[in-house]
Design a protein around this motif. Structure first.
Motif: not given
Lengths: 292, 274, 310
Positions: C143-148, C155-171
């Motif tokens: 999640a951290l090194t690929f999906v984000t 979404i260029p404004s997406l910060p390194v830590f966000n809810a979207l990326s881990p949410g998708i990966v948990v899915g």
């Protein structure tokens, strides 16, 4: 009068069939998505980590410098924890399964135990960590040790082993039990000499799969305070320790991207270990599945 | 192991150990025995004596309680949890339901061969020594002798002597059943109960088992349940005819088949029902 | 043989008797003890959580816990202990995960149960098993090194830590669970029912959606509920990629904190034994435990109450 307008049915048929085919493709695509993710994940990790994967990686302890960082302490820490988990969880898990399948009467208490086990399987692993921290680390004063970590993990995978062992025991034909009882064997003799040998492949397969779950778990061991920076090997059951997933977590959390590559190297080691364990489980399953 | 043993000599060797049995004493005497599965009565008021060193056949249409009855003789029927019983079954003067008489002791003396061959998923050798081992015999030499003797007793020795360490599941159905008989012989029981032992076998294997039964009755008392009247007529000395959980007739096999005293027996053996 | 086997057995019997009797009495007791240990584990969990949570509520009022909208336990002087930001973070992750896991998992289940040939099934099922067996820390790394980074391209404004990326990966992590449990439910629908519909000229798709899905609905919903429970309890993915800023927000691109990742954060930090922060992880753990327990009980209820009898 015709109730069904054949022309209309025919006209609809084509679009229904097309819809069927399109959606079949959609379902298949969705299924493939899992495969695609798996391939990307493995490819990424492999290409990232392979550069750091050399003999030194296994010989070195953790380090502030990515090129000197190694997995030695974590690798042996994982083995130490395994050495606690395997016997403890297998003995208790198989014991529970034998009790439930062979001795327990069908009453409320038995139903309660069974229900309890299936609920335990749904408790988040980090909650087991809280239990381990309170009971093993603090109350029983084991400290942040291999023993405390191993016992915590044993409780975590206990439900998996119990269920697998129950299934294995249940699949032993009742004719074999009858044959043994008819020879004048006692109940325990029958269990020990007939039921257990016949169910051992199933128990082992389930046990190895449960262990491979344990070897990849991070959260409970973080809770009981497995260390993240260890430059020594555990000497006994009360030593401090780290394990591979925690070491990987530690490397992943660092801002320098070089450490991410080190983490990937660590992940490769972890995945290879899981692969080996799973292959053994599959081998056992295949070898013995013909027998019974 | 002894080098060469004359097969026939071993089989026909006189019994070395003679237990104290009064002549004419029955092995089993059953008195007013009743059995229920829950509320359904499966056996009603069974009373008769089973003689020793003879083959006693139990016949009757399916569902008449004959299997239940034979399983009551070594208390295997109690594996069904809802079973209730009343009356007495005496095995050589011991009431088998007596609390002091342990069920394991009873089953050590009363062996059983089941409907479907049920060898353990172990080697042929391990199957035969299972009984002796659980009863504490561990000496390898003795066990070897027991294996040879029992397999010869079950007329299986010649077929398997070169592959004793192979898995028993590799044997044919008929061989497996004879292995089960050998396993039973290995603890030298006094009585052998056979619950339709040939129902899962082909005609040739059936014949072999029938011949074996004839041979075995010299040393053992045999009680055999069969749905096959011809089989009962061929191999048994005494026959009991069960119908709806009751014993309609119990007498010498010859008499029962040639001159039955009960109309229902006659109807059954002449094939009018069942 | 000098002695008969019968005699030998008789001789051995006396010797064996005491030992065997002893074993017959001892073993069931020992085994019962093993079985009771699992009950003790549950009791241990409940007891631990209750006692330590109680200590926590002695220091921080339970009213604040449920009404304060801020969670700033590390504020010197005036810390805030309102659970809602952590719950909202947890539910946001769970929601995103379900949006991924349900469509993909269900589609895979339909494909495997209604369309796939045996060969395809034998190819795909092990892949799902492998996916299910990958440790969560590995997913966190992914999640951290690929999906984000990939999402940052969109979404260029997406910060390194966000809810979207881990949410998708948990899915993604939960897809195998939804797929295999739903497939079990669908496979247990008898073929006769399918053949009935196919015989009337229905297409495979119509059979799947109009016949099989309704018949297997309770099993499928139970699998969703279990998946929700699993997502709520997931720890490492959100710890690695979700950030550590508890806030009440609906914006999936922001950094958040879940209940689980808060517990990890405290255990990594230097909050010593006996501090309020130390006890707060039990209160959070208790909340987490109740959430997952309720979900598991609902799943059990659904699959028992609505079990189809064929």
């Amino acid at each position: 009068m015709q109730l069904i307008d054949q022309a209309k049915v025919k006209k609809n048929m084509q679009s229904r069939l097309t819809k069927n085919n399109i959606l079949k493709g959609v379902f298949f695509g969705a299924t493939l998505f899992a495969l695609v993710v798996l391939v990307i994940l493995l490819y990424r990790i492999f290409t990232q980590g392979i550069g750091y994967l050399d003999l030194q990686f296994f010989q070195n302890f953790a380090s502030r410098f990515p090129e000197k960082a190694g997995i030695k302490a974590a690798f042996f820490g994982s083995l130490w924890v395994m050495a606690v988990i395997a016997p403890v969880s297998l003995i208790i898990g198989v014991g529970t399964a034998i009790y439930l399948e062979e001795y327990a009467k069908k009453n409320r208490f038995t139903t309660f135990i069974q229900l309890n086990i299936s609920n335990l399987a749904g408790v988040p692993s980090i909650v087991f960590g809280l239990l381990g921290l309170t009971v093993f680390v603090r109350m029983l004063e084991m400290g942040r040790s291999v023993l405390a970590g191993g016992l915590t993990m044993s409780l975590l995978i206990l439900p998996i082993i119990v269920v697998a062992a129950q299934e294995a025991i249940r699949s032993v034909p009742k004719e074999l039990r009858e044959a043994s009882f008819a020879m004048g064997a006692t109940k325990w003799q029958t269990i020990r000499r007939v039921v257990l040998p016949a169910s051992i492949p199933g128990i082992l397969t389930g046990g190895i799969l449960a262990l491979s779950r344990a070897i990849g778990e991070t959260a409970p061991l973080l809770m009981i305070g497995a260390l993240t920076f260890v430059a020594y090997l555990p000497e006994n059951l009360l030593s401090g320790f780290t394990v591979m997933p925690i070491q990987i977590f530690n490397w992943t959390s660092r801002p320098q991207t070089e450490f991410h590559d080190v983490a990937a190297a660590g992940i490769i080691v972890l995945l290879v270990m899981l692969l080996i364990m799973n292959s053994i489980a599959v081998l056992i399953r295949n070898k013995f599945s013909k027998r019974l | 192991m002894k080098t060469i043993m004359d097969e026939k000599k071993v089989q026909k060797a006189p019994r070395k150990e003679v237990e104290q049995k009064k002549d004419g004493q029955p092995v089993y005497s059953i008195e007013n025995f009743n059995l229920w599965y829950g509320k359904d009565q499966a056996l009603t008021d069974i009373s008769f004596d089973i003689p020793e060193h003879q083959v006693t056949a139990i016949i009757g249409p399916s569902g008449c309680g004959k299997s239940t009855f034979i399983k009551a003789l070594n208390r295997m029927v109690e594996m069904v949890p809802i079973v209730k019983m009343s009356g007495d079954i005496k095995y050589r003067d011991n009431n088998i339901f007596d609390n002091k008489y342990k069920v394991e002791d009873l089953r050590t003396k009363v062996g059983m061969v089941f409907q479907k061959p049920n060898p353990f998923p172990k080697s042929i050798y391990e199957n035969v020594v299972y009984g002796p081992k659980i009863h504490g015999i561990k000496n390898k030499k003795v066990l070897d002798e027991i294996v040879e003797k029992s397999l010869k007793g079950a007329a299986l020795w010649e077929e398997v002597k070169d592959r004793l360490n192979e898995n028993a599941y590799g044997l044919s159905g008929g061989q497996q059943q004879r292995l089960c008989i050998a396993r039973c012989l290995a603890i030298e029981p006094d009585v052998i109960l056979m619950d339709e032992p040939t129902s899962a076998l082909d005609p040739i294997s059936t014949l072999k088992v029938e011949e074996l039964v004839q041979e075995l009755k010299k040393e053992f008392s045999i009680i055999i349940v069969t749905h096959n009247m011809q089989q009962a007529a061929r191999i048994s000395d005494k026959t009991a005819f069960f119908l709806n959980g009751e014993v309609v007739e119990f007498s010498d096999t010859n008499k029962l088949f040639s001159n039955p005293s009960d109309k229902r027996t006659e109807d059954y053996i002449t094939g009018r029902f069942g | 043989m000098e002695r008969s086997i019968r005699q030998m057995i008789k001789d051995k019997k006396e010797k064996q008797k005491t030992r065997l009797n002893f074993m017959e009495k001892l073993v069931p007791g020992l085994l019962l003890l093993c079985a009771i240990l699992s009950v003790l584990t549950t009791l241990g969990i409940v007891f631990t959580l209750i006692v330590e949570t109680f200590t926590f509520f002695n220091r921080v009022s339970i009213i604040e816990f449920f009404t304060n909208k801020d969670w700033y336990p590390f504020f010197e002087g005036d810390p805030d202990y309102g659970i809602w930001p952590l719950i909202s973070g947890t539910l946001m992750i769970t929601g995103i995960a379900m949006l991924v896991a349900i469509p993909f998992g269900l589609a895979a289940a339909i494909y495997l149960s209604e369309y796939a040939t045996d060969r395809v099934r034998r190819f795909i099922k092990p892949i799902l098993e492998v996916l299910a067996g990958i440790p969560t820390i590995v997913y966190g790394f992914f999640a951290l090194t690929f999906v984000t980074p990939v999402l940052q391209n969109v979404i260029p404004s997406l910060p390194v830590f966000n809810a979207l990326s881990p949410g998708i990966v948990v899915g993604i992590m939960i897809i195998p669970m939804v797929a295999s449990l739903s497939e079990d439910a669908m496979s247990s629908v008898p073929n006769a029912i399918r053949e009935g519909a196919l015989g009337l000229g229905a297409t495979r798709f119509e059979v799947a959606v109009k016949v099989v899905l309704p018949a297997a609905l309770s099993g499928i919903i139970a699998s969703f509920v279990l998946a929700i429970s699993r997502a709520i309890g997931e720890t490492m993915i959100v710890t690695v990629a979700g950030g550590a800023t508890p806030k009440l927000t609906m914006d999936v691109t922001e950094s958040i904190q879940t209940m689980t990742s808060y517990i990890v954060q405290v255990s990594l930090g230097d909050a010593g034994f006996g501090t309020t922060i130390y006890y707060s992880i039990y209160a959070v753990g208790m909340t987490l435990f109740l959430f997952t327990l309720i979900m598991n009980l609902i799943a059990q209820y659904i699959s028992r109450r609505f079990r189809e009898e064929y």
